[in-house]
Scaffold this motif. Structure first.
Motif, PDB file in Angstrom:
ATOM      1  N   LYS A  17       0.845  -1.199  -0.333  1.00  0.00           N
ATOM      2  CA  LYS A  17       0.138  -0.145  -0.199  1.00  0.00           C
ATOM      3  C   LYS A  17       0.801   1.480  -0.025  1.00  0.00           C
ATOM      4  O   LYS A  17       0.518   2.133  -0.056  1.00  0.00           O
ATOM      5  N   GLY A  18       2.095   1.114   0.668  1.00  0.00           N
ATOM      6  CA  GLY A  18       3.183   2.575  -0.177  1.00  0.00           C
ATOM      7  C   GLY A  18       3.418   2.713   0.731  1.00  0.00           C
ATOM      8  O   GLY A  18       4.490   3.357   1.238  1.00  0.00           O
ATOM      9  N   ALA A  19       3.122   2.047   2.315  1.00  0.00           N
ATOM     10  CA  ALA A  19       3.582   2.106   3.818  1.00  0.00           C
ATOM     11  C   ALA A  19       5.874   1.931   3.605  1.00  0.00           C
ATOM     12  O   ALA A  19       6.012   1.067   2.993  1.00  0.00           O
ATOM     13  N   THR A  20       6.153   2.830   4.745  1.00  0.00           N
ATOM     14  CA  THR A  20       7.896   2.115   4.949  1.00  0.00           C
ATOM     15  C   THR A  20       7.454   1.145   6.489  1.00  0.00           C
ATOM     16  O   THR A  20       6.848   1.853   6.987  1.00  0.00           O
ATOM     17  N   VAL A  21       8.113   0.067   5.859  1.00  0.00           N
ATOM     18  CA  VAL A  21       7.386  -0.721   7.264  1.00  0.00           C
ATOM     19  C   VAL A  21       8.778  -1.583   7.896  1.00  0.00           C
ATOM     20  O   VAL A  21       9.817  -1.691   7.295  1.00  0.00           O
ATOM     21  N   VAL A  22       9.336  -1.361   8.919  1.00  0.00           N
ATOM     22  CA  VAL A  22      10.095  -2.176   9.704  1.00  0.00           C
ATOM     23  C   VAL A  22       9.730  -3.124  10.314  1.00  0.00           C
ATOM     24  O   VAL A  22       8.633  -3.292  11.498  1.00  0.00           O
ATOM     25  N   ASN A  23      10.395  -3.909  10.134  1.00  0.00           N
ATOM     26  CA  ASN A  23       9.825  -6.142  10.997  1.00  0.00           C
ATOM     27  C   ASN A  23      11.270  -6.026  11.484  1.00  0.00           C
ATOM     28  O   ASN A  23      12.456  -6.068  11.604  1.00  0.00           O
ATOM     29  N   ILE A  24      10.806  -6.110  13.460  1.00  0.00           N
ATOM     30  CA  ILE A  24      11.631  -6.727  14.077  1.00  0.00           C
ATOM     31  C   ILE A  24      11.339  -7.776  14.737  1.00  0.00           C
ATOM     32  O   ILE A  24       9.878  -8.300  14.882  1.00  0.00           O
ATOM     33  N   ASP A  25      11.967  -8.913  14.604  1.00  0.00           N
ATOM     34  CA  ASP A  25      11.780 -10.638  14.892  1.00  0.00           C
ATOM     35  C   ASP A  25      13.458 -11.371  14.756  1.00  0.00           C
ATOM     36  O   ASP A  25      13.721 -10.951  14.696  1.00  0.00           O
ATOM     37  N   ARG A  26      13.084 -12.625  15.413  1.00  0.00           N
ATOM     38  CA  ARG A  26      13.913 -13.140  16.063  1.00  0.00           C
ATOM     39  C   ARG A  26      15.399 -13.749  14.651  1.00  0.00           C
ATOM     40  O   ARG A  26      16.520 -13.807  15.023  1.00  0.00           O
ATOM     41  N   SER A  27      14.288 -13.307  13.391  1.00  0.00           N
ATOM     42  CA  SER A  27      15.151 -14.139  12.272  1.00  0.00           C
ATOM     43  C   SER A  27      14.557 -13.238  11.742  1.00  0.00           C
ATOM     44  O   SER A  27      14.039 -12.558  11.295  1.00  0.00           O
ATOM     45  N   ILE A  28      15.427 -12.994  10.629  1.00  0.00           N
ATOM     46  CA  ILE A  28      15.987 -12.007   9.288  1.00  0.00           C
ATOM     47  C   ILE A  28      15.221 -12.946   8.547  1.00  0.00           C
ATOM     48  O   ILE A  28      15.669 -14.098   7.791  1.00  0.00           O
ATOM     49  N   PRO A  29      14.105 -12.803   7.888  1.00  0.00           N
ATOM     50  CA  PRO A  29      13.843 -14.059   7.100  1.00  0.00           C
ATOM     51  C   PRO A  29      14.205 -13.393   5.315  1.00  0.00           C
ATOM     52  O   PRO A  29      15.114 -13.207   4.909  1.00  0.00           O
ATOM     53  N   ASP A  30      13.730 -15.236   5.091  1.00  0.00           N
ATOM     54  CA  ASP A  30      14.359 -15.188   3.231  1.00  0.00           C
ATOM     55  C   ASP A  30      13.822 -14.031   2.270  1.00  0.00           C
ATOM     56  O   ASP A  30      14.575 -13.933   0.884  1.00  0.00           O
ATOM     57  N   TRP A  31      13.097 -13.041   2.142  1.00  0.00           N
ATOM     58  CA  TRP A  31      12.165 -12.317   1.377  1.00  0.00           C
ATOM     59  C   TRP A  31      12.469 -11.173   1.481  1.00  0.00           C
ATOM     60  O   TRP A  31      12.720 -10.500   3.081  1.00  0.00           O
ATOM     61  N   THR A  32      13.205 -10.100   0.345  1.00  0.00           N
ATOM     62  CA  THR A  32      12.711  -8.762   0.852  1.00  0.00           C
ATOM     63  C   THR A  32      11.397  -7.998   0.185  1.00  0.00           C
ATOM     64  O   THR A  32      11.636  -8.763  -1.206  1.00  0.00           O
ATOM     65  N   LEU A  33      11.802  -6.921   0.539  1.00  0.00           N
ATOM     66  CA  LEU A  33      10.581  -6.215   0.066  1.00  0.00           C
ATOM     67  C   LEU A  33      11.231  -4.743  -0.507  1.00  0.00           C
ATOM     68  O   LEU A  33      11.546  -4.116   0.830  1.00  0.00           O
ATOM     69  N   ASP A  34      10.917  -3.632  -1.768  1.00  0.00           N
ATOM     70  CA  ASP A  34      11.300  -1.937  -1.542  1.00  0.00           C
ATOM     71  C   ASP A  34       9.952  -2.013   0.022  1.00  0.00           C
ATOM     72  O   ASP A  34       9.098  -2.468   0.030  1.00  0.00           O
TER      73      ASP A  34
END
Length: 245
Positions: A30-47
């Motif tokens: 939808k166009g938001a800037t998103v910060v994900n905080i988690d115990r593991s870094i996922p194997d997917w990325t997005l702009d």
């Protein structure tokens, strides 16, 4: 892409998998800037999605990552999604389960609200969403889980009262049976027990992570500033006759 979301910078905890991943991806789409905080870094990325690794059961690590994020981003929204079930009855509940679940459902959400509060207040359209659970109404063999998920609702209501004067809304979402990887571990497709769950749902299907994500995005949207202090069950009708009107 919705132009209104371009002003949103949202932190999502536990966004690498399951419901959290769907929330991160929907907000980003939808166009938001998103910060994900988690115990593991996922194997997917997005702009416009930024991943940070932290142990959110650890107060020092939580403070560290919150400080890093606050120094880099002008956070306007927070989705407290990270959680753990730790099944157990009143007889089997133990201090370690209580510590971990309380850290994830109560302590960490409060600490993150406090860290990001200056920019959430000052932006004039701040949003806080707590991902609680239908179990907040009570659930067999989920004593510490239901207790802390209910606590997230009380926290949300008080935040709504205290922060409304700044244009900040605070709401909670109570998912019912959602078809995630974790759900399938205990409820495999085709199993009689799984079918019984589906049969108990008014709409006769499991929810999806995307169902929850769309509701989160709605509540985070800058234009939706008149909904606050609410617990919204997204459960296919499983709370009918149980949840208060």
């Amino acid at each position: 892409m919705n132009q209104a979301y371009s002003t949103v910078t949202c932190v999502v905890t536990g966004g690498s998998n399951g419901i959290g991943r769907a929330i991160v991806q929907d907000l980003a789409a939808k166009g938001a800037t998103v910060v994900n905080i988690d115990r593991s870094i996922p194997d997917w990325t997005l702009d416009k999605v930024h991943h940070y690794q932290a142990d959110l059961t650890d107060a020092a690590d939580t403070a560290r990552v919150a400080g890093e994020v606050a120094a880099r981003f002008q956070v306007t929204a927070l989705v407290n999604n990270v959680g753990a079930t730790r099944p157990g009855s009143v007889e089997s509940a133990n201090a370690e389960d209580l510590r971990i679940v309380t850290a994830l459902h109560i302590e960490t959400p409060l600490k993150l609200v406090q860290h990001f509060l200056p920019t959430i207040k000052n932006c004039g359209q701040g949003r806080i969403v707590n991902i609680s659970s239908r179990a907040a109404l009570g659930k067999h063999d989920r004593l510490v889980y239901s207790t802390t998920k209910a606590g997230m609702v009380g926290m949300m209501r008080t935040l709504a009262m205290e922060l409304g004067q700044y244009g900040v809304t605070a709401n909670a979402i109570g998912p019912g049976p959602i078809d995630t990887e974790l759900f399938r571990v205990s409820n495999p497709a085709g199993a009689p027990s799984t079918q019984r769950i589906i049969d108990s749902i008014a709409v006769k299907r499991l929810g999806t992570p995307e169902d929850v994500a769309r509701l989160v995005s709605f509540l985070v949207a800058p234009e939706n500033g008149f909904i606050t202090g609410q617990m919204i069950y997204i459960c296919g009708g499983t709370t009918l006759g149980v949840a208060p009107v």
